[in-house]
Design a protein around this motif. Structure first.
Motif, PDB file in Angstrom:
ATOM      1  N   ASP A 308      33.856  62.549  39.598  1.00  0.00           N
ATOM      2  CA  ASP A 308      32.559  62.141  40.396  1.00  0.00           C
ATOM      3  C   ASP A 308      31.522  62.885  39.655  1.00  0.00           C
ATOM      4  O   ASP A 308      31.738  64.239  39.641  1.00  0.00           O
ATOM      5  CB  ASP A 308      32.979  62.809  41.764  1.00  0.00           C
ATOM      6  N   TYR A 309      30.910  62.234  38.821  1.00  0.00           N
ATOM      7  CA  TYR A 309      29.696  62.915  37.762  1.00  0.00           C
ATOM      8  C   TYR A 309      28.495  62.868  38.659  1.00  0.00           C
ATOM      9  O   TYR A 309      27.301  63.438  38.141  1.00  0.00           O
ATOM     10  CB  TYR A 309      29.462  62.109  36.824  1.00  0.00           C
ATOM     11  N   THR A 310      28.524  62.792  40.078  1.00  0.00           N
ATOM     12  CA  THR A 310      27.104  62.504  40.728  1.00  0.00           C
ATOM     13  C   THR A 310      26.933  63.911  41.613  1.00  0.00           C
ATOM     14  O   THR A 310      25.834  64.295  41.826  1.00  0.00           O
ATOM     15  CB  THR A 310      27.129  61.540  41.682  1.00  0.00           C
ATOM     16  N   SER A 311      28.010  64.470  41.958  1.00  0.00           N
ATOM     17  CA  SER A 311      27.890  66.014  42.694  1.00  0.00           C
ATOM     18  C   SER A 311      28.968  66.946  42.110  1.00  0.00           C
ATOM     19  O   SER A 311      29.842  67.405  42.643  1.00  0.00           O
ATOM     20  CB  SER A 311      28.351  65.602  44.250  1.00  0.00           C
ATOM     21  N   PRO A 312      28.198  67.775  41.147  1.00  0.00           N
ATOM     22  CA  PRO A 312      29.294  68.594  40.327  1.00  0.00           C
ATOM     23  C   PRO A 312      29.284  70.051  41.228  1.00  0.00           C
ATOM     24  O   PRO A 312      28.536  70.119  42.158  1.00  0.00           O
ATOM     25  CB  PRO A 312      28.375  68.908  39.086  1.00  0.00           C
TER      26      PRO A 312
END
Length: 371
Positions: A308-312
């Motif tokens: 999931d690269y949207t919410s680190p």
């Protein structure tokens, strides 16, 4: 109470003037160290008077901390802090052509590189803020809670304002762009004073250390100097209430200067020239903010799915172990932790099986395997 504060302030002024007139050499080093210790104690009493409200934020200043980091805008009135907040975060902070438009802390939030960063537009401070002028104690008390301080300056009169603001923050125990002194200090019940130095000292010796610590009624202690330290460094360690915060000097209103002057400004350390009104050079400012905050982004990868690269998950650079990551998610996760699979710069091959002590780097990907 007011009388006691006035007496303490008078002594502060006396010691400052006395030290300014005293010639600095080895013969006076012990005496100057003692005066600096007394001055530090008096300043502490001015900041947190007994029985009073101290230097706490107070009504209208105590803003709940949210997001991954907090940045405070500090500066004189009418230098453009409110305009900067409005144009960066899209938050309305009253702007006018007269001083002291902002009377309370105005919060805003920006999202940058996946991180949620809280911005605080603090009321303008004036000379003497650390002693309570213009609600200065409350303003600087909020600045102490920030991960980064932006000192916003008018580009037409930067040096004078910069020195005054630094002095006010310094007097309130804030150390800008500095690391804590590399001094070991341990009080003990008996055994006298033991001083150990691992390198050559140009200012501190056993007698100077004794004179400083005697002002705090400390006569038995082990002191280890691991770098060339000053009397101020030792006092900071003994006081124990100093905060070390990175700082960027934002020189606003560059639309009023020439290109030649702008080239000179760019050479000043820790400095970013901008025009808050025209939104000039905001990209450089945001990039510098990110560099100084030293945040680390960790991406999660559920089993059998893509990362999931949207919410680190964003962590401070000093806390990037797998255990810190688990605690940020939920405190029970570390209890169920078996091992983790990590992809990224912190491992030799991808994926690599690691334990809870493994230190991760920016933009690593992690998958937690439970017991």
């Amino acid at each position: 109470m007011v009388l006691l504060l006035l007496i303490a302030l008078s002594w502060c002024i006396y010691y400052l003037l006395y030290m300014a007139r005293t010639q600095k050499n080895k013969a006076t080093a012990h005496h100057l160290g003692l005066l600096k210790a007394r001055l530090a104690k008096l300043r502490r009493e001015l900041i947190t008077p007994k029985g009073g409200s101290g230097g706490g934020p107070g009504e209208g200043f105590d803003v709940a901390k949210t997001g991954d980091a907090r940045i405070g805008f500090v500066g004189f009135p009418s230098v453009g802090k409110s305009t900067l907040l409005s144009n960066l975060a899209g938050v309305y902070s009253e702007v006018a052509a007269y001083e002291f438009t902002t009377l309370t802390t105005v919060p805003g939030v920006i999202r940058y590189k996946g991180a949620k960063i809280q911005l605080l537009d603090l009321p303008g401070i004036i000379e003497g803020a650390k002693d309570g002028k213009g609600r200065g104690r409350q303003v600087i008390a909020v600045a102490r809670t920030c991960n980064l301080i932006l000192i916003v300056l008018d580009v037409l009169k930067p040096l004078g304002h910069k020195k005054i603001i630094e002095n006010e923050l310094e007097g309130f125990g804030i150390r800008l762009n500095k690391q804590p002194p590399n001094i070991g200090f341990r009080k003990k019940d008996k055994g006298g004073m033991n001083l150990t130095s691992t390198c050559v000292q140009t200012e501190l010796d056993l007698e100077t250390v004794k004179s400083i610590l005697s002002e705090y009624k400390i006569h038995n202690a082990d002191v280890t100097l691991r770098s060339d330290s000053t009397a101020d460094d030792l006092i900071d360690v003994v006081e124990g209430n100093r905060v070390y915060i990175p700082c960027i000097y934002v020189l606003n209103k560059i639309d009023q200067i020439s290109l030649e002057e702008l080239d000179i400004i760019y050479k000043i350390p820790h400095c970013v020239p901008i025009s808050a009104h025209h939104r000039w050079n905001f990209d450089d400012l945001l990039e510098k903010l990110w560099d100084y905050l030293k945040l680390v982004r960790i991406y999660t990868k559920p089993k059998g799915q893509l990362p999931d690269y949207t919410s680190p998950v964003v962590l401070p650079d000093c806390k990037t172990a797998v255990e810190d990551f688990c605690l940020k998610i939920h405190k029970n996760l570390i209890k169920e932790f078996k091992y983790a699979l990590v992809w990224g710069a912190s491992v030799k091959y991808n994926p690599q099986k690691v334990g809870k002590d493994h230190v991760m780097e920016d933009e690593d990907v992690i998958q937690i395997v439970k017991k």
